[in-house]
Design a protein around this motif. Structure first.
Motif, PDB file in Angstrom:
ATOM      1  N   UNK A 476     -26.823  72.583 -54.874  1.00 45.99           N
ATOM      2  CA  UNK A 476     -25.807  71.542 -54.846  1.00 45.99           C
ATOM      3  C   UNK A 476     -26.333  70.338 -55.623  1.00 45.99           C
ATOM      4  N   UNK A 477     -25.453  69.420 -55.954  1.00 47.10           N
ATOM      5  CA  UNK A 477     -25.805  68.208 -56.722  1.00 47.10           C
ATOM      6  C   UNK A 477     -26.696  68.557 -57.918  1.00 47.10           C
ATOM      7  N   UNK A 478     -26.219  69.402 -58.821  1.00 45.31           N
ATOM      8  CA  UNK A 478     -27.073  69.895 -59.918  1.00 45.31           C
ATOM      9  C   UNK A 478     -27.507  68.834 -60.918  1.00 45.31           C
ATOM     10  N   UNK A 479     -26.817  67.697 -60.973  1.00 44.55           N
ATOM     11  CA  UNK A 479     -27.196  66.659 -61.932  1.00 44.55           C
ATOM     12  C   UNK A 479     -28.223  65.689 -61.367  1.00 44.55           C
ATOM     13  N   UNK A 480     -28.487  65.811 -60.082  1.00 37.56           N
ATOM     14  CA  UNK A 480     -29.438  64.896 -59.443  1.00 37.56           C
ATOM     15  C   UNK A 480     -30.824  65.519 -59.385  1.00 37.56           C
ATOM     16  N   UNK A 482     -34.052  67.378 -58.225  1.00 35.38           N
ATOM     17  CA  UNK A 482     -34.144  68.636 -57.477  1.00 35.38           C
ATOM     18  C   UNK A 482     -34.553  68.393 -56.027  1.00 35.38           C
ATOM     19  N   UNK A 483     -35.503  67.498 -55.809  1.00 35.19           N
ATOM     20  CA  UNK A 483     -35.957  67.207 -54.452  1.00 35.19           C
ATOM     21  C   UNK A 483     -34.851  66.553 -53.632  1.00 35.19           C
ATOM     22  N   UNK A 484     -34.082  65.659 -54.275  1.00 34.11           N
ATOM     23  CA  UNK A 484     -32.959  65.014 -53.584  1.00 34.11           C
ATOM     24  C   UNK A 484     -31.902  66.047 -53.204  1.00 34.11           C
ATOM     25  N   UNK A 485     -31.619  66.952 -54.124  1.00 33.86           N
ATOM     26  CA  UNK A 485     -30.648  68.016 -53.856  1.00 33.86           C
ATOM     27  C   UNK A 485     -31.069  68.859 -52.664  1.00 33.86           C
ATOM     28  N   UNK A 486     -32.356  69.210 -52.608  1.00 25.46           N
ATOM     29  CA  UNK A 486     -32.867  70.037 -51.511  1.00 25.46           C
ATOM     30  C   UNK A 486     -32.782  69.298 -50.173  1.00 25.46           C
TER      31      UNK A 486
END
Length: 743
Positions: A476-480, A482-486
């Motif tokens: 999810x949130x592919x433009x943000x 990677x750690x934030x998405x996780x």
């Protein structure tokens, strides 16, 4: 047997990987060795020039003294003298050595006007090209690594106008040619273009100096050649490429508009199509500078943001957070429990929030500001004429010098079987549909794991829906970051959201969505389904196709927001680059100013520092590069990270989940990008946006007082983490000794 074969395959793959790695290391090593060898060779040649005082031979007095002898040598050995002189000239130019002017005079004195000009013209262009290539080979990779984004912008400018600017510089002898050679080598200009433009551009100056060399006895210094009047003439000549480009632009513009008859007078300075964020700001600026402006809106003033986007979604998120806090009241020493959600009241509150804000975007307010507001649909008949059809079937026409298209965007709904029959909702249609419900949807499927999908998934889960989020990608949130998405993924799952990654939506069968992953289909029943897979620019129905403006996605614009017809501009979601309300307002300034004053001065839209926030809980705020984008663009960076676990305010608020992550230039305090995951991350980000916009580094942020206890202290502590990683160990060791001596 199969296990043995698999093991062998893995061994073979590992070996291939190691060989590739060794090959890459060898290639880098060879490249480094080659660069070092070339640098050493150039340094040795330059050092020899000064060590042996070879510059003494490149003086006017020495040239006069040797003129007769050189002429005799030319008569005796013409090919050797011509070849030797040619090589010396190429070497001097390639090494950027002083004395090119004397060598050019020498060409005239020894070879005469025409032969001397021929020799110098080719020798100077070849030598300049060698300097150009040396600069590129030795320095371009290093410069790109340190100044990637700036170099990319320069390269785009060079690709578009580089030949014109290089020709201008070559025609003006006041600019040191060796600096031009070296500087152009750092850009993406192609060698053939550089060579041809250099040969043509330097020809006139070469003629002047070679001709002066034929009259060597009358010259006492180079100032006798380059008089102020002659330099002024060169400067005027140097402006010729720019003037020619301007004239070509006028010719091109005439061709663009030849199908239509331009009005002699105009009813308006500007017509703005669309009353969302981009259109409102454009009209506001135009009215502020006393232009006569008309704003046309076919729907509701305020556009998507006020009526179906930012405002209602954030109001819903706040109600959902209140429900979440009630559910977890015991964490704060209060007696809590499962909240009773009055969904009708929630939806009424959303309507009240919109009603409270909408006067700021109303017809009455903008009319009071001096804007002529028309409610109706706009059709562009020609580049200067707009027809407006109101809701009662009446039409009117206005002529205008410029037009700004700010019609916004619309949610994209994929054409899947059964979608229409299932009553699929979007971020635009869901509010009216939900307002008709008495209770929160029991089962909700949301397709799309971007900001809208994740925000709505969390909000409805907190209000009591069983939410399934379907995302076709790997996260999810592919433009943000990677750690934030996780982190957001883990938070949503803990709160009961079912998240299906790598699942493709296939079709709707009644009130079920069929998805597929790894060849297996799954049926997801729902009471409501929301498509949140992206947005498309709203470009159809305005007559753009008849004007020759391509309405395919995205809209093709100049860096000044012009369409192919230079008096028609665009701003907001129709541009397609960054579909945020604040970016629409940002673009609106450039569109308005360029549309009204572009004849005299225009501005390129600035996208260097674009922030955005996803309003999940915790929020995800981003500006500049993530690790993925920096790596993709080949930008060197180091990571600074400060977790919120022990930030005093975060502990007190029970909001310890999150972090501040900075990307900075290696060894320096300049910020390349920021990701904040925290409660109120959007507010915390503002300090970094200001810092990046105005070149404020981490040292100054560390030296700035932040109120205690606040979440923004995390920004200062992140700067402190950077400082600790770069503390001067050698100096501190000496300081430790100093303190020992003092004791």
């Amino acid at each position: 047997m199969g296990s043995s074969s698999a093991y062998a395959n893995r061994q073979e793959q590992d070996l291939a990987g190691h060989l590739d790695e060794l090959d890459e290391r060898a290639r880098v090593s060879r490249s480094t060795a080659g660069k070092f060898a070339l640098f050493a060779l150039l340094a040795a040649a330059i050092a020899a020039f000064f060590l042996f005082d070879l510059g003494a031979y490149l003086t006017l007095d020495n040239l006069k003294a040797q003129q007769a002898g050189l002429a005799a040598l030319l008569a005796d050995r013409p090919l050797q003298v011509i070849g030797g002189f040619f090589l010396v000239y190429v070497a001097a130019t390639a090494l950027s050595l002083p004395g090119a002017a004397i060598l050019t005079l020498a060409a005239g004195a020894i070879f005469g006007l025409w032969l001397g000009t021929l020799i110098v013209s080719f020798a100077s262009a070849i030598g300049a090209s060698l300097a150009f290539l040396s600069s590129r080979y030795l320095l371009r990779d290093w410069v790109k690594a340190r100044f990637g984004r700036r170099i990319a912008a320069i390269d785009r400018g060079v690709e578009q106008d580089g030949a014109f600017y290089l020709l201008t510089l070559r025609l003006i002898p006041a600019f040191p040619f060796f600096l031009i050679n070296l500087a152009m080598g750092l850009t993406a200009m192609k060698l053939p273009v550089f060579y041809l433009v250099s040969q043509v551009g330097m020809l006139l100056g070469t003629l002047v100096f070679v001709n002066a060399g034929t009259q060597l006895a009358a010259i006492s210094s180079t100032s006798d050649i380059l008089s102020p009047a002659l330099i002024g003439s060169f400067v005027l000549l140097g402006l010729f490429p720019l003037v020619a480009r301007w004239m070509l632009g006028l010719v091109k513009q005439r061709r663009l508009y030849r199908r239509w008859k331009r009005p002699r007078r105009f009813d308006r300075n500007l017509v703005v199509i669309g009353g969302g964020a981009g259109g409102l700001v454009t009209a506001y600026i135009a009215a502020t500078v006393r232009a006569k402006v008309t704003l046309v809106e076919a729907g509701k003033m305020g556009g998507d943001c006020l009526n179906t986007g930012c405002v209602p979604s954030k109001a819903l998120i706040r109600s959902a957070r209140a429900a979440h806090e009630l559910r977890h009241a015991q964490d704060y020493g209060l007696k809590g429990g499962e909240p009773t959600v009055d969904f009708s009241a929630v939806m009424r509150r959303i309507g009240e929030v919109i009603t409270t804000i909408e006067p700021a975007d109303s017809v009455e307010r903008y009319t009071g500001l001096g804007v002529d507001v028309r409610l109706g649909h706009a059709m562009i008949l020609d580049p200067w004429t707009v027809e407006i059809a109101d809701g009662e079937g009446r039409t009117s026409r206005l002529t205008t010098r410029s037009i700004v298209i700010a019609a916004g965007g619309a949610p994209f709904v994929p054409d899947l079987p059964g979608v229409k029959e299932a009553g699929v909702l979007t971020s635009e249609t869901m509010w009216d549909a939900l307002a008709r419900r008495d209770s929160v949807p029991g089962r909700m499927v949301i397709v799309g794991g971007g900001p809208i999908g994740t925000e709505m998934a969390q909000a409805f889960a907190r209000l009591g829906s069983q939410v399934t989020l379907v995302e076709g990608g790997e996260r999810i949130l592919p433009k943000d970051d990677l750690e934030a998405s996780a982190l957001v993924l883990d938070t949503l799952r803990r709160e009961g959201v079912t998240i299906l990654l790598g699942h493709k939506a296939l079709r709707c069968e009644g009130k079920s969505l069929v998805v597929e992953a790894d060849g297996a289909e799954t049926s997801l029943p729902f009471d409501e389904i929301v498509m949140a897979v992206g947005r498309r620019a709203r470009l159809k129905g305005y007559g753009l196709e008849a004007l020759g403006i391509d309405t395919d996605q995205p809209l093709v614009l100049s860096d000044k927001l012009q369409t192919v017809l230079p008096n028609i501009y665009a701003a907001g979601d129709v541009v397609g680059s960054y579909q945020f309300t604040h970016v629409a307002a940002h673009q609106a300034w450039f569109a308005a100013v360029n549309a009204l004053f572009g004849t005299f001065k225009s501005f390129k839209v600035d996208y260097r520092v674009i922030p955005w926030t996803t309003f999940t809980d915790p929020e995800v705020a981003q500006v500049g590069h993530t690790e993925a984008t920096a790596a993709k663009e080949g930008i060197a960076y180091e990571v600074v990270r400060f977790p919120l676990d022990h930030l005093d305010r975060a502990v007190a608020e029970g909001a310890r989940s999150g972090f501040v992550k900075l990307l900075v230039v290696p060894g320096k305090d300049r910020i390349l990008g920021v990701t904040i995951v925290a409660a109120g991350a959007g507010e915390m980000l503002a300090e970094y946006v200001l810092a990046m916009k105005h070149g404020i580094g981490l040292n100054k942020m560390l030296g700035t007082i932040h109120a205690y206890p606040t979440m923004t202290e995390a920004n200062k502590y992140a700067a402190g983490e950077w400082k600790k990683a770069h503390k001067p160990e050698a100096l501190l060791n000496w300081v430790e000794r100093f303190h020992g001596w003092r004791r």
